[in-house]
Design a protein around this motif. Structure first.
Motif, PDB file in Angstrom:
ATOM      1  N   PHE A 127       0.807  -1.266   0.000  1.00 29.79           N
ATOM      2  CA  PHE A 127      -0.017   0.049  -0.041  1.00 29.79           C
ATOM      3  C   PHE A 127       0.712   1.284  -0.009  1.00 29.79           C
ATOM      4  O   PHE A 127       2.061   1.472   0.359  1.00 29.79           O
ATOM      5  CB  PHE A 127      -0.860  -0.020   1.364  1.00 29.79           C
ATOM      6  CG  PHE A 127      -1.745  -0.899   1.479  1.00 29.79           C
ATOM      7  CD1 PHE A 127      -3.210  -0.610   0.677  1.00 29.79           C
ATOM      8  CD2 PHE A 127      -1.939  -2.001   2.050  1.00 29.79           C
ATOM      9  CE1 PHE A 127      -4.124  -1.643   0.790  1.00 29.79           C
ATOM     10  CE2 PHE A 127      -2.778  -3.253   1.994  1.00 29.79           C
ATOM     11  CZ  PHE A 127      -4.100  -2.714   1.392  1.00 29.79           C
ATOM     12  N   THR A 185       0.173   2.782   8.273  1.00 29.54           N
ATOM     13  CA  THR A 185      -1.009   2.624   8.592  1.00 29.54           C
ATOM     14  C   THR A 185      -1.414   1.061   8.276  1.00 29.54           C
ATOM     15  O   THR A 185      -2.256   0.595   8.763  1.00 29.54           O
ATOM     16  CB  THR A 185      -2.112   3.431   8.083  1.00 29.54           C
ATOM     17  OG1 THR A 185      -1.990   3.335   6.839  1.00 29.54           O
ATOM     18  CG2 THR A 185      -1.896   4.738   8.569  1.00 29.54           C
ATOM     19  N   ALA A 186      -0.495   0.512   7.587  1.00 25.84           N
ATOM     20  CA  ALA A 186      -0.759  -0.949   6.911  1.00 25.84           C
ATOM     21  C   ALA A 186      -0.156  -2.013   7.975  1.00 25.84           C
ATOM     22  O   ALA A 186      -0.415  -3.228   7.417  1.00 25.84           O
ATOM     23  CB  ALA A 186      -0.406  -0.862   5.530  1.00 25.84           C
ATOM     24  N   LEU A 187       0.536  -1.512   8.857  1.00 21.44           N
ATOM     25  CA  LEU A 187       1.025  -2.491   9.880  1.00 21.44           C
ATOM     26  C   LEU A 187       0.042  -2.346  11.200  1.00 21.44           C
ATOM     27  O   LEU A 187      -0.167  -1.300  11.577  1.00 21.44           O
ATOM     28  CB  LEU A 187       2.570  -2.282  10.125  1.00 21.44           C
ATOM     29  CG  LEU A 187       3.226  -2.848   8.957  1.00 21.44           C
ATOM     30  CD1 LEU A 187       4.802  -2.229   8.976  1.00 21.44           C
ATOM     31  CD2 LEU A 187       3.439  -4.413   8.547  1.00 21.44           C
ATOM     32  N   ASN A 188      -0.162  -3.506  11.749  1.00 20.85           N
ATOM     33  CA  ASN A 188      -0.807  -3.660  13.008  1.00 20.85           C
ATOM     34  C   ASN A 188       0.090  -2.809  14.186  1.00 20.85           C
ATOM     35  O   ASN A 188       1.207  -3.262  14.237  1.00 20.85           O
ATOM     36  CB  ASN A 188      -1.242  -5.016  13.373  1.00 20.85           C
ATOM     37  CG  ASN A 188      -1.905  -5.011  14.619  1.00 20.85           C
ATOM     38  OD1 ASN A 188      -2.166  -4.037  15.308  1.00 20.85           O
ATOM     39  ND2 ASN A 188      -2.822  -6.095  14.914  1.00 20.85           N
ATOM     40  N   PRO A 189      -0.441  -1.851  14.725  1.00 22.58           N
ATOM     41  CA  PRO A 189       0.535  -0.746  15.574  1.00 22.58           C
ATOM     42  C   PRO A 189       0.847  -1.559  16.900  1.00 22.58           C
ATOM     43  O   PRO A 189       1.919  -1.109  17.293  1.00 22.58           O
ATOM     44  CB  PRO A 189      -0.384   0.269  15.719  1.00 22.58           C
ATOM     45  CG  PRO A 189      -1.795   0.195  15.413  1.00 22.58           C
ATOM     46  CD  PRO A 189      -1.824  -1.018  14.319  1.00 22.58           C
ATOM     47  N   ILE A 190       0.088  -2.557  17.216  1.00 23.14           N
ATOM     48  CA  ILE A 190       0.564  -3.328  18.773  1.00 23.14           C
ATOM     49  C   ILE A 190       0.956  -4.593  18.454  1.00 23.14           C
ATOM     50  O   ILE A 190       0.932  -5.594  19.262  1.00 23.14           O
ATOM     51  CB  ILE A 190      -0.580  -3.120  19.490  1.00 23.14           C
ATOM     52  CG1 ILE A 190      -1.807  -3.944  19.169  1.00 23.14           C
ATOM     53  CG2 ILE A 190      -0.907  -1.661  19.749  1.00 23.14           C
ATOM     54  CD1 ILE A 190      -2.869  -4.236  20.259  1.00 23.14           C
ATOM     55  N   ARG A 191       1.555  -5.078  17.390  1.00 22.33           N
ATOM     56  CA  ARG A 191       1.997  -6.492  16.916  1.00 22.33           C
ATOM     57  C   ARG A 191       3.441  -6.095  16.456  1.00 22.33           C
ATOM     58  O   ARG A 191       3.641  -5.220  15.734  1.00 22.33           O
ATOM     59  CB  ARG A 191       1.107  -7.058  16.186  1.00 22.33           C
ATOM     60  CG  ARG A 191       1.084  -8.610  16.295  1.00 22.33           C
ATOM     61  CD  ARG A 191      -0.009  -9.115  15.559  1.00 22.33           C
ATOM     62  NE  ARG A 191       0.015 -10.638  15.316  1.00 22.33           N
ATOM     63  CZ  ARG A 191      -0.478 -11.506  16.309  1.00 22.33           C
ATOM     64  NH1 ARG A 191      -0.608 -10.851  17.672  1.00 22.33           N
ATOM     65  NH2 ARG A 191      -0.036 -12.778  16.060  1.00 22.33           N
ATOM     66  N   GLN A 192       4.402  -7.087  17.056  1.00 22.63           N
ATOM     67  CA  GLN A 192       5.561  -6.840  16.680  1.00 22.63           C
ATOM     68  C   GLN A 192       5.767  -7.231  15.129  1.00 22.63           C
ATOM     69  O   GLN A 192       5.098  -8.109  14.469  1.00 22.63           O
ATOM     70  CB  GLN A 192       6.625  -7.883  17.396  1.00 22.63           C
ATOM     71  CG  GLN A 192       6.747  -7.512  18.741  1.00 22.63           C
ATOM     72  CD  GLN A 192       7.322  -8.619  19.610  1.00 22.63           C
ATOM     73  OE1 GLN A 192       7.762  -9.563  19.000  1.00 22.63           O
ATOM     74  NE2 GLN A 192       7.519  -8.114  20.851  1.00 22.63           N
ATOM     75  N   TYR A 236       8.293  -2.712  17.052  1.00 19.34           N
ATOM     76  CA  TYR A 236       6.825  -2.486  16.752  1.00 19.34           C
ATOM     77  C   TYR A 236       6.736  -1.330  15.663  1.00 19.34           C
ATOM     78  O   TYR A 236       7.899  -0.603  15.661  1.00 19.34           O
ATOM     79  CB  TYR A 236       6.148  -1.951  18.033  1.00 19.34           C
ATOM     80  CG  TYR A 236       5.741  -2.908  18.982  1.00 19.34           C
ATOM     81  CD1 TYR A 236       4.713  -3.592  18.963  1.00 19.34           C
ATOM     82  CD2 TYR A 236       6.707  -3.116  20.222  1.00 19.34           C
ATOM     83  CE1 TYR A 236       4.294  -4.678  19.655  1.00 19.34           C
ATOM     84  CE2 TYR A 236       6.496  -3.935  20.796  1.00 19.34           C
ATOM     85  CZ  TYR A 236       5.327  -4.764  21.078  1.00 19.34           C
ATOM     86  OH  TYR A 236       5.155  -5.811  21.968  1.00 19.34           O
ATOM     87  N   PHE A 293       5.797   1.627  14.925  1.00 24.37           N
ATOM     88  CA  PHE A 293       6.207   2.792  15.078  1.00 24.37           C
ATOM     89  C   PHE A 293       7.407   3.047  15.680  1.00 24.37           C
ATOM     90  O   PHE A 293       8.014   4.335  15.840  1.00 24.37           O
ATOM     91  CB  PHE A 293       5.158   3.606  16.444  1.00 24.37           C
ATOM     92  CG  PHE A 293       5.653   2.867  17.843  1.00 24.37           C
ATOM     93  CD1 PHE A 293       6.719   3.601  18.443  1.00 24.37           C
ATOM     94  CD2 PHE A 293       5.029   1.536  18.354  1.00 24.37           C
ATOM     95  CE1 PHE A 293       7.108   2.997  19.748  1.00 24.37           C
ATOM     96  CE2 PHE A 293       5.438   1.058  19.493  1.00 24.37           C
ATOM     97  CZ  PHE A 293       6.643   1.835  20.236  1.00 24.37           C
ATOM     98  N   MET A 333       6.480  -4.185   4.888  1.00 21.34           N
ATOM     99  CA  MET A 333       5.357  -4.584   3.868  1.00 21.34           C
ATOM    100  C   MET A 333       5.836  -5.424   2.818  1.00 21.34           C
ATOM    101  O   MET A 333       5.069  -6.252   2.349  1.00 21.34           O
ATOM    102  CB  MET A 333       4.648  -2.990   3.454  1.00 21.34           C
ATOM    103  CG  MET A 333       3.769  -2.423   4.412  1.00 21.34           C
ATOM    104  SD  MET A 333       2.484  -3.491   5.122  1.00 21.34           S
ATOM    105  CE  MET A 333       1.761  -3.892   3.765  1.00 21.34           C
TER     106      MET A 333
END
Lengths: 321, 282
Positions: A98, A103-110, A153, A155, A166
């Protein structure tokens, strides 16, 4: 050259039902991609590039309706296949990256865990090997210190790093088609080049077909073998890259090329294309570019032809250049 | 991994003094709850007719009640019951409410309509009165107090989870997860639901205090826990009748314990979120 295309989109038409009427976002869009080929889809914002990609991946908004057309991938029509079939293929045969990697990665998952998720879903990799494989994938997209980054993570990573993650995620299961929707927008130019080279190399190494969606003609010229030019939901011209740049036949393509900066082109020489995209609601002329076209003639309102002046070079225009 | 989590927990606690206070209070509370009967200096149920209504002294720190029972022991022993009620009620409504809310937010349509209307129906009652009604109807037991407290807290979790899930349904990473071949249920369980939890932890923590007050309130008016079982609400209720005659300590100390516990839970919320949400780990 004669090999059957891996993905063949035929006569794809998509409408959106909105409060203010039906928006005809795509009309009779057709193109094909062969194995190992990189095809660029270019056009200005709102020309239907992303809608095309979303339709092929079957992630269109619920308000959208595919009114006609087929998208044959590997013998299956993606537009009518059962949802389970699509789920099975997404991530394994079809992958997408994308515009906005953050925003395309889950923010709270490694990030490593997110790659492991995909591997476990499709990769035929066991629970024990998956983390090691994810580290390998991270190394493959040239992320330094992949063992440590595995536990990062999103962020904690830069935009370029997120985009690499990605890509690793998209390529985890060795898909045969990668849809890259403006993969480098929002990244700085050096990162852009690195990301694009990475996609190129990986695509070449794996014989993967790539559909590169971009509004950057220069980027498309550099990385694609063929370019499909879209305008207001129509494919106006489609040709091999060299042919398109040296010999554009559609007035819109010509104007696009004239509006693209390059070395040795002064700013004054850059010509903006007059007008904007037509309102896609209600009745539309058969050629959606006619209102902006300086070559408009009354017979342009007849149903559009799809001429093929040179084999492999198609143009939808009554008065091609 | 766990070492890193512990290190992070220590960082969060030391970095904010209020969080430190809250977690110390919580620790005391949990210790009292776990070891209550061992720590209490007297048997909380044993009456002593020679020492009734004695004010606080070095022997009885919190004084004694009308039957000569040691108030300190009663307050300490009551901790376990109050903490247990609060925690079980909040866990119950947290789990049920967040699951129902997240499903409503993700699926929309009929699921959302049914879940939202049910929670609206609960909200239409004065909540404390509803809790009274539930306990009165189902029978006067601790289990039913927990159930009633869980039910009246449910709508808050449902609403919050629904809103959080709704926002995240459209998020890029949810789309991306679907694009890597995850079905709806897996996307919900792995990607949407965990992302809704951090803001809900704050709510849960605030709710612990509220649930405790609610249970004490029910006991105060004679529902749920029954005397002579020591419970802060009952102790306050028993003490209330003696305030006018000057024996203030019977109501004061259990009330104080209740207040401190609620205070601790309210302070804890932010710290708890910082611990759970990895985005705050920098």
């Amino acid at each position: 050259m004669a090999a059957a295309p891996l993905l063949s989109v035929e006569n794809l038409s998509v409408e959106f039902r909105t409060r203010d009427g039906v928006v005809k976002a795509l009309e009779r869009v057709s193109f094909g991609i062969r194995r190992g080929e990189t095809v660029g889809v270019v056009g200005e914002s709102g020309s239907g590039k992303s809608v095309t990609a979303f339709a092929v991946m079957r992630i269109l908004d619920p308000a959208a309706r595919i009114t006609c057309g087929r998208a044959i991938f590997d013998g299956v029509d993606l537009l009518t296949a059962r949802e389970e079939e699509i789920e099975e293929r997404r991530g394994r045969d079809l992958a997408m990256i994308f515009q906005n990697p953050r925003t395309a990665l889950n923010p709270i998952r490694q990030v490593g865990r997110q790659i492991v998720d995909v591997l476990l879903r499709h990769g035929g990799v066991g629970r024990r090997e998956a983390p090691g494989r994810a580290v390998q994938l991270l190394a493959q997209v040239q992320i330094p210190d992949p063992e440590r980054r595995y536990h990062a993570y999103p962020f904690e990573l830069s935009g370029g790093m997120c985009q690499r993650v990605m890509i690793a995620l998209a390529l985890a299961c060795g898909p045969s088609l990668l849809v890259a929707d403006e993969p480098t927008t929002g990244l700085d130019v050096t990162t852009q080049a690195a990301i694009m080279d990475l996609i190129d190399d990986l695509a070449r190494a794996r014989q993967m077909a790539t559909l590169l969606i971009t509004h950057d003609l220069g980027l498309a010229a550099e990385h694609c073998e063929r370019i499909v030019v879209m305008h207001a939901g129509h494919v106006v011209e489609s040709a091999p890259t060299g042919e398109l740049f040296s010999n554009p036949r559609h007035p819109y393509t010509a104007r696009l090329l004239a509006a693209t900066p390059g070395p040795g082109v002064s700013l004054e020489a850059l010509a903006a294309i007059p007008g904007g995209l037509p309102d896609l609601r209600g009745a539309l002329p058969s050629c959606r570019y006619s209102k902006r076209c300086e070559r408009y003639a009354p017979f342009c309102d007849e149903p559009l032809p799809m001429a093929e002046p040179v084999p492999g070079h198609t143009v939808a225009c009554w008065k091609p250049l | 991994m766990t070492a890193a989590a512990l290190r992070h927990a220590r960082y969060v606690v030391t970095e904010n003094p209020l969080t430190l206070v809250a977690f110390s209070l919580l620790l005391v509370l949990l210790l009292l709850a776990a070891l209550g009967p061992l720590l209490a200096p007297f048997d909380p149920l044993k009456s002593d007719s020679a020492n009734t209504l004695k004010p606080p002294s070095t022997r009885h720190w919190f004084g004694t009640d009308q039957l000569g029972r040691d108030m300190l022991s009663r307050v300490i022993v009551a901790t376990r019951l109050d903490v247990a009620i609060a925690f079980s009620a909040v866990s119950l409504s947290f789990v049920m409410g967040s699951l129902a809310g997240a499903c409503a937010g993700v699926f929309g349509g009929w699921t959302e309509r049914i879940v939202s209307r049910l929670s609206d129906t609960i909200m239409a009652f004065p909540l404390f009165v509803l809790a009274m009604g539930i306990v009165a109807a189902l029978g006067n037991s601790v289990c039913n107090v927990i159930l009633a407290t869980a039910v009246i807290n449910l709508p808050f979790y449902v609403r919050m989870a629904r809103a959080e899930a709704n926002v995240r349904r459209e998020a890029g990473f949810v789309e991306a997860a679907r694009l890597s071949g995850n079905g709806t249920m897996r996307v919900l369980a792995v990607h949407i639901y965990p992302n809704c939890l951090p803001p809900m932890m704050v709510q849960a923590s605030l709710n612990l205090g509220w649930a405790m007050l609610n249970a004490a309130g029910l006991a105060f008016i004679g529902l749920g826990v029954r005397p002579p079982t020591p419970e802060w609400g009952i102790l306050v209720a028993e003490g209330a009748s003696f305030i006018l005659s000057g024996e203030w300590w019977i109501a004061l100390f259990p009330g104080l314990a209740l207040m401190l516990a609620v205070f601790c839970f309210n302070l804890m919320g932010d710290g708890l979120r910082d611990m759970i949400d990895p985005r705050w780990r920098t």
